[in-house]
Design an enzyme around this catalytic site. Structure first.
Site, mmCIF file in Angstrom:
data_model
loop_
_atom_site.group_PDB
_atom_site.id
_atom_site.type_symbol
_atom_site.label_atom_id
_atom_site.label_comp_id
_atom_site.label_asym_id
_atom_site.label_seq_id
_atom_site.Cartn_x
_atom_site.Cartn_y
_atom_site.Cartn_z
ATOM 1 N N LYS A 150 0.899 -1.255 0.040
ATOM 2 C CA LYS A 150 -0.047 -0.074 -0.069
ATOM 3 C C LYS A 150 0.913 1.361 0.191
ATOM 4 C CE LYS A 150 -3.038 2.746 2.885
ATOM 5 N NZ LYS A 150 -3.740 2.946 4.182
ATOM 6 N N GLU A 195 -7.636 12.441 12.829
ATOM 7 C CA GLU A 195 -6.655 11.290 13.351
ATOM 8 C C GLU A 195 -5.838 11.578 14.370
ATOM 9 O OE1 GLU A 195 -3.987 8.018 11.324
ATOM 10 O OE2 GLU A 195 -4.956 9.386 9.868
ATOM 11 N N LYS A 250 -11.751 15.413 0.569
ATOM 12 C CA LYS A 250 -11.109 15.688 1.766
ATOM 13 C C LYS A 250 -10.568 16.847 1.760
ATOM 14 C CE LYS A 250 -9.475 10.733 2.708
ATOM 15 N NZ LYS A 250 -8.438 9.907 2.622
ATOM 16 N N GLU A 271 -11.947 11.202 -4.199
ATOM 17 C CA GLU A 271 -11.711 11.309 -2.718
ATOM 18 C C GLU A 271 -11.134 12.344 -2.293
ATOM 19 O OE1 GLU A 271 -10.078 8.068 0.689
ATOM 20 O OE2 GLU A 271 -11.221 7.178 -0.671
ATOM 21 N N GLU A 275 -7.696 -1.983 3.019
ATOM 22 C CA GLU A 275 -6.761 -0.813 3.397
ATOM 23 C C GLU A 275 -6.745 -0.720 4.966
ATOM 24 O OE1 GLU A 275 -6.354 3.732 2.748
ATOM 25 O OE2 GLU A 275 -7.505 2.685 1.579
#
Length: 451
Positions: free
Chosen positions: A201, A256, A438, A434, A300
């Protein structure tokens, strides 16, 4: 250049605190001396820092250790009367994403690591406010600090009402630093590496330069972000002023948390996998279920959660990985897994920050190959984007967030950042969409409603 300001080497740390009448956040931040600092997190006090009693900087791959040692030396010289835990003096700052630091605009004023010990610190808890005055100076006595404390209390009490929130400045022009075709090529090349077995990834980001119609008012922007994203970590980091030259401010409201350390308790989590919000409760729930059941996003996400567990294991007596959940924000929904750990010995928060950064949610797997891919693919400098920002106290406790949903701004310009995780079955067009989603938390605070 690595540095701890000379006065910190020659003098002792002095800190005094006093409870004050609750002031306006916007009034305090608007009147604050540079460099200004803001930290606001769920279940934590909100803090505004003014000026710098001491500044710690470091560069290179050992920047975490350098800052840890210098922070311990600073606090070891301390004479602290905090009054309450919320008002305790703290260092605020962060790190560059890459070990080699920052090199290009708009990051030239941001070294590999920089932490500020504010001269003045104002703290808001649920029902009270505290004023803390700090000094690191061989010529300053405790009586001098007490005198400053009284003067600052009077100054803050006399601040004028900031009035209504100003409208967003408006956006005159947007410039994508990565074109659509460059994005397609970069994602395709990353997928080729994944299929060849070199990568599992990688997180690729974009930068969006915007010219504003008026100067950005950060006190108003941060206030609106707090109202709309109360579950996020708000931050503001500024370099020290230098003559008349306009310096950049790095700010954001990130969902986060990288890590919190208090005693031997560690809190962190995996945040990876994104969808939008629905226009109705039924559509919102449908999107959430679609995200939860999507194999690509689940894969993911699980890579991130498992890697964080492994990164914590060398430090922990136990690690607990909770059930996967949906985390809803104003504009997006994420897959989120809470992770807690109990340390098997006392650890400084920066030891855990170094162990976890970058998580696969912002870097990739394996880490070295992912970072190489990021450097080769992204046509801009990440700077402090997606890197740790947060605070440290005298006990070595602290909280750090991952600097997402962020921008670096100067006067009437800003650069926004956003990224997505690329795995084997990623679609470049979907990933492009995406990224644009964001940008919305910050872009919404820059655009006027009629744009």
């Amino acid at each position: 250049m690595d540095s701890l300001r000379t006065d910190a080497d020659e003098g002792r740390l002095l800190s005094r605190s006093k409870r004050i009448e609750i002031p306006s956040f916007r009034a305090v931040l608007r009147a604050a001396d540079a460099p200004r600092t803001v930290w606001s997190a769920p279940d934590e006090a909100t803090v505004v820092g003014e000026g710098a009693a001491a500044t710690l900087t470091a560069d290179g791959p050992d920047r975490f250790e350098k800052i840890r040692k210098r922070s311990e030396a600073l606090f070891a010289s301390g004479d602290v009367h905090a009054g309450t835990e919320a008002a305790r003096p703290r260092l605020f700052g962060g790190f560059a994403f890459h070990a080699e630091g920052t090199s290009r605009e708009p990051w030239t004023d941001f070294p590999g690591a920089r932490f500020v010990f504010p001269r003045v610190q104002i703290t808001w808890t649920d029902d009270e406010s505290w004023l803390t005055v700090n000094a690191v100076d061989p010529e300053t006595s405790s009586e001098d600090v007490e005198t400053r404390l009284a003067a600052e209390r009077e100054r803050i009490a006399s601040l004028p009402d900031p009035g209504d929130l100003a409208d967003p400045p408006g956006v005159e022009e947007r410039i994508q630093t990565t074109t659509r075709s460059e994005w397609q090529s970069g994602v395709d090349a990353a997928i080729d590496r994944i299929e060849a077995g070199d990568l599992r990834k990688v997180v690729l980001a974009q930068a969006l330069d915007v010219d504003l119609a008026a100067e950005l008012r950060l006190p108003d922007v941060l206030s609106r972000l707090g109202q709309r994203y109360p579950e996020c970590y708000r931050f503001l980091v500024e370099p020290a002023p230098s003559g008349d030259r306009e310096r950049a401010s790095f700010f954001g409201a990130t969902p986060e948390r990288l890590v919190s350390v208090r005693g031997r308790t560690v809190e962190t989590g995996a945040l990876a996998g994104t969808t939008g919000r629905g226009e109705t409760p039924a559509e919102d729930e449908w999107l959430a279920q679609e995200l939860a059941n999507d194999e690509k996003n689940a894969h993911e996400h699980d890579l991130v959660a498992e890697t964080i567990r492994k990164q914590l294991s060398p430090y922990a007596a136990s690690v607990n990985v909770g059930p996967r959940q949906i985390k809803r924000l104003a504009t997006v929904q994420h897959l989120w897994t809470p992770i807690t750990a109990t340390l098997d010995r006392d650890e400084h928060v920066l030891s855990l920050v170094e162990a976890l950064h970058p998580t696969p949610a912002v870097g990739g797997l394996p880490p070295a190959a992912a970072l190489e891919t990021i450097r080769e693919t992204e046509p801009f400098d990440r700077g402090w984007y997606a890197a740790p920002v947060g605070w440290i106290d005298a006990a070595g406790y602290g909280t750090f967030a991952v600097a997402l949903r962020s921008a670096v701004a100067s006067a009437d310009t800003a650069t926004l950042f956003a990224g997505v995780g690329i795995v084997r079955d990623s679609d470049p067009d979907s990933e492009w969409d995406e990224v644009q989603l964001k940008y919305r938390p910050i872009l919404d605070e820059l655009e006027r409603s009629d744009e």
